[in-house]
Design a protein around this motif. Structure first.
Motif, PDB file in Angstrom:
ATOM      1  N   TRP A   2      -0.789  -6.887 -17.455  1.00 23.38           N
ATOM      2  CA  TRP A   2      -1.961  -7.736 -17.242  1.00 23.38           C
ATOM      3  C   TRP A   2      -2.661  -7.375 -15.939  1.00 23.38           C
ATOM      4  O   TRP A   2      -3.885  -7.502 -15.833  1.00 23.38           O
ATOM      5  N   LEU A   3      -1.904  -6.910 -14.949  1.00 26.56           N
ATOM      6  CA  LEU A   3      -2.515  -6.376 -13.739  1.00 26.56           C
ATOM      7  C   LEU A   3      -3.401  -5.184 -14.099  1.00 26.56           C
ATOM      8  O   LEU A   3      -4.535  -5.059 -13.628  1.00 26.56           O
ATOM      9  N   ALA A   4      -2.887  -4.314 -14.987  1.00 28.08           N
ATOM     10  CA  ALA A   4      -3.655  -3.146 -15.439  1.00 28.08           C
ATOM     11  C   ALA A   4      -4.849  -3.556 -16.290  1.00 28.08           C
ATOM     12  O   ALA A   4      -5.917  -2.942 -16.214  1.00 28.08           O
ATOM     13  N   GLN A   5      -4.677  -4.594 -17.105  1.00 24.90           N
ATOM     14  CA  GLN A   5      -5.801  -5.062 -17.931  1.00 24.90           C
ATOM     15  C   GLN A   5      -6.956  -5.548 -17.065  1.00 24.90           C
ATOM     16  O   GLN A   5      -8.118  -5.219 -17.314  1.00 24.90           O
ATOM     17  N   GLY A   6      -6.644  -6.333 -16.043  1.00 26.40           N
ATOM     18  CA  GLY A   6      -7.693  -6.789 -15.145  1.00 26.40           C
ATOM     19  C   GLY A   6      -8.369  -5.636 -14.436  1.00 26.40           C
ATOM     20  O   GLY A   6      -9.597  -5.614 -14.271  1.00 26.40           O
ATOM     21  N   CYS A   7      -7.565  -4.660 -14.035  1.00 26.24           N
ATOM     22  CA  CYS A   7      -8.113  -3.462 -13.400  1.00 26.24           C
ATOM     23  C   CYS A   7      -9.074  -2.742 -14.344  1.00 26.24           C
ATOM     24  O   CYS A   7     -10.155  -2.313 -13.940  1.00 26.24           O
ATOM     25  N   ALA A   8      -8.692  -2.627 -15.621  1.00 27.86           N
ATOM     26  CA  ALA A   8      -9.537  -1.937 -16.600  1.00 27.86           C
ATOM     27  C   ALA A   8     -10.862  -2.670 -16.803  1.00 27.86           C
ATOM     28  O   ALA A   8     -11.929  -2.040 -16.891  1.00 27.86           O
ATOM     29  N   LEU A  24      -8.299  -7.570 -11.446  1.00 26.52           N
ATOM     30  CA  LEU A  24      -9.747  -7.461 -11.572  1.00 26.52           C
ATOM     31  C   LEU A  24     -10.414  -7.519 -10.194  1.00 26.52           C
ATOM     32  O   LEU A  24     -11.254  -6.670  -9.860  1.00 26.52           O
ATOM     33  N   ALA A  25     -10.007  -8.495  -9.387  1.00 28.40           N
ATOM     34  CA  ALA A  25     -10.630  -8.655  -8.072  1.00 28.40           C
ATOM     35  C   ALA A  25     -10.276  -7.514  -7.134  1.00 28.40           C
ATOM     36  O   ALA A  25     -11.130  -7.024  -6.382  1.00 28.40           O
ATOM     37  N   ALA A  26      -9.020  -7.087  -7.141  1.00 24.61           N
ATOM     38  CA  ALA A  26      -8.603  -5.998  -6.268  1.00 24.61           C
ATOM     39  C   ALA A  26      -9.377  -4.723  -6.572  1.00 24.61           C
ATOM     40  O   ALA A  26      -9.707  -3.942  -5.668  1.00 24.61           O
ATOM     41  N   THR A  27      -9.697  -4.519  -7.850  1.00 26.67           N
ATOM     42  CA  THR A  27     -10.399  -3.303  -8.266  1.00 26.67           C
ATOM     43  C   THR A  27     -11.899  -3.410  -8.053  1.00 26.67           C
ATOM     44  O   THR A  27     -12.536  -2.450  -7.600  1.00 26.67           O
ATOM     45  N   TYR A  28     -12.473  -4.552  -8.368  1.00 25.91           N
ATOM     46  CA  TYR A  28     -13.925  -4.692  -8.265  1.00 25.91           C
ATOM     47  C   TYR A  28     -14.373  -5.006  -6.840  1.00 25.91           C
ATOM     48  O   TYR A  28     -15.268  -4.351  -6.303  1.00 25.91           O
ATOM     49  N   ALA A  29     -13.750  -5.994  -6.217  1.00 18.03           N
ATOM     50  CA  ALA A  29     -14.193  -6.432  -4.889  1.00 18.03           C
ATOM     51  C   ALA A  29     -13.618  -5.588  -3.768  1.00 18.03           C
ATOM     52  O   ALA A  29     -14.254  -5.400  -2.732  1.00 18.03           O
ATOM     53  N   GLY A  30     -12.397  -5.087  -3.926  1.00 21.15           N
ATOM     54  CA  GLY A  30     -11.768  -4.293  -2.871  1.00 21.15           C
ATOM     55  C   GLY A  30     -11.161  -5.162  -1.791  1.00 21.15           C
ATOM     56  O   GLY A  30     -10.827  -6.323  -2.001  1.00 21.15           O
ATOM     57  N   GLY A  31     -10.998  -4.573  -0.605  1.00 19.43           N
ATOM     58  CA  GLY A  31     -10.420  -5.287   0.520  1.00 19.43           C
ATOM     59  C   GLY A  31      -9.032  -4.831   0.900  1.00 19.43           C
ATOM     60  O   GLY A  31      -8.541  -5.169   1.978  1.00 19.43           O
ATOM     61  N   ALA A  32      -8.371  -4.069   0.020  1.00 17.36           N
ATOM     62  CA  ALA A  32      -7.013  -3.590   0.298  1.00 17.36           C
ATOM     63  C   ALA A  32      -7.000  -2.072   0.335  1.00 17.36           C
ATOM     64  O   ALA A  32      -7.719  -1.411  -0.418  1.00 17.36           O
ATOM     65  N   ASP A  33      -6.158  -1.511   1.204  1.00 12.54           N
ATOM     66  CA  ASP A  33      -6.019  -0.053   1.241  1.00 12.54           C
ATOM     67  C   ASP A  33      -4.969   0.383   0.227  1.00 12.54           C
ATOM     68  O   ASP A  33      -4.372  -0.445  -0.487  1.00 12.54           O
ATOM     69  N   ALA A  34      -4.733   1.685   0.152  1.00 12.24           N
ATOM     70  CA  ALA A  34      -3.838   2.221  -0.875  1.00 12.24           C
ATOM     71  C   ALA A  34      -2.429   1.659  -0.757  1.00 12.24           C
ATOM     72  O   ALA A  34      -1.792   1.301  -1.761  1.00 12.24           O
ATOM     73  N   ALA A  35      -1.925   1.563   0.459  1.00 12.17           N
ATOM     74  CA  ALA A  35      -0.568   1.049   0.646  1.00 12.17           C
ATOM     75  C   ALA A  35      -0.466  -0.397   0.187  1.00 12.17           C
ATOM     76  O   ALA A  35       0.524  -0.811  -0.435  1.00 12.17           O
ATOM     77  N   GLU A  36      -1.491  -1.182   0.480  1.00  7.03           N
ATOM     78  CA  GLU A  36      -1.481  -2.594   0.078  1.00  7.03           C
ATOM     79  C   GLU A  36      -1.602  -2.732  -1.434  1.00  7.03           C
ATOM     80  O   GLU A  36      -0.924  -3.573  -2.048  1.00  7.03           O
ATOM     81  N   LEU A  37      -2.446  -1.931  -2.065  1.00  3.69           N
ATOM     82  CA  LEU A  37      -2.567  -1.970  -3.516  1.00  3.69           C
ATOM     83  C   LEU A  37      -1.239  -1.626  -4.182  1.00  3.69           C
ATOM     84  O   LEU A  37      -0.846  -2.254  -5.172  1.00  3.69           O
ATOM     85  N   SER A  38      -0.533  -0.654  -3.618  1.00  5.78           N
ATOM     86  CA  SER A  38       0.756  -0.254  -4.185  1.00  5.78           C
ATOM     87  C   SER A  38       1.759  -1.396  -4.156  1.00  5.78           C
ATOM     88  O   SER A  38       2.621  -1.505  -5.036  1.00  5.78           O
TER      89      SER A  38
END
Length: 301
Positions: A229-235, A203-217
């Motif tokens: 659950w990572l995907a659920q928070g993202c949704a 949820l935080a990675a998707t809403y707040a940001g702060g990481a680039d594509a490589a870091e998100l991966s």
């Protein structure tokens, strides 16, 4: 509240090079801007003007802070949610998820528990107050809540689960969006708590940001069996951004990498999951089923 309270150095959070610290501290300062505006403001129109001065991409954080401020005033004056209701029908109407999270901050600040929520809050979203409660504990009491993985005594399992989703969001800030740091922190918690923490991280990675594509991966692998659950928070974050009508580039990037779909599709998962729930009292159990059904949408895909 002094804006210096959210300085990562002062909080003893992870400090690293790159833009992450600036991105996350900016979000935290927007939160404090909304909080202070709610406490200082005399009218809802004045509060609306103050929130309107915040950058559109950070306005949700300002509404979260305003939710905390309005709930604080409602609780200490026994106003039965009057200010929160005005916020939700006025300047916070585009950010209802964040306002309800902010309500949880108020309860935590007063050392209370959001057992029933503010009376005028949305019947379903009011359970997000437990998320805000958990974020507050992780942000302001990191040694206890994160370092020692302590949980407030007597919390029922459902409340603890949503509280840990908020704590997972706090971990994203605590580790300054560093994927390896986040993964190591989550791994230190008991196994039965890790799914909810990963939900908050997504949820935080998707809403707040702060990481680039490589870091998100690099978040995907460590999530392992908690990938859903990572995907659920993202949704959930995608839905909140969609309702707020401002979807930053980092949210699109996170949706593709953490959920495997675009923002609109990830947000639609939450709507389809909600439609699958039976009619009935909007209990905490029903809120938890909403989360579970959203994660199943990712699994079915």
């Amino acid at each position: 509240m002094d804006p210096g309270r959210v300085d990562f150095g002062r909080r003893r959070f992870r400090l690293r090079t790159g833009p992450a610290r600036g991105v996350l501290e900016s979000a935290a300062r927007a939160f404090l801007s909304g909080l202070n505006a709610a406490i200082e403001g005399r009218t809802v129109d004045r509060l609306a003007r103050r929130i309107g001065e915040v950058d559109p991409a950070h306005r949700g954080f300002a509404c979260e802070g305003a939710g905390m401020g309005c709930a604080l005033l409602d609780l200490v004056t026994l106003a039965r949610g009057r200010r929160v209701a005005e916020l939700l029908s006025g300047p916070g109407s585009a950010h209802p998820h964040l306002v309800h999270v902010g309500i949880g901050w108020a309860y935590a600040r007063l050392r209370l528990r959001p057992v029933a929520g503010v009376p005028t809050a949305d019947p379903l979203l009011r359970w997000l107050a437990w998320d805000g409660f958990g974020f507050h504990q992780g942000f302001f009491h990191a040694d206890r809540a994160i370092g020692r993985a302590r949980v407030e005594p007597g919390l029922p399992p459902g409340a603890r689960a949503v509280r840990d989703q908020g704590l997972g969001r706090a971990l994203w800030f605590h580790e300054c969006a560093d994927p390896e740091g986040v993964a190591l922190r989550v791994a230190e918690f008991p196994p039965d708590r890790q799914a909810d923490l990963w939900s908050g991280v997504g949820l935080a990675a998707t809403y707040a940001g702060g990481a680039d594509a490589a870091e998100l991966s690099r978040l995907v692998g460590p999530a392992g069996r908690h990938r859903r659950w990572l995907a659920q928070g993202c949704a959930f974050a995608c839905k909140a951004r969609q309702v707020g009508s401002v979807v930053p580039a980092h949210t699109h990037e996170a949706a593709a990498l953490l959920a495997g779909v675009g923002v609109a599709e990830a947000a639609a998962w939450t709507d389809r999951a909600l439609a699958l729930l039976d009619d009935g009292p909007v209990t905490l159990t029903r809120y938890q089923r909403w989360r579970t059904e959203t994660s199943r949408q990712w699994e079915e895909r």
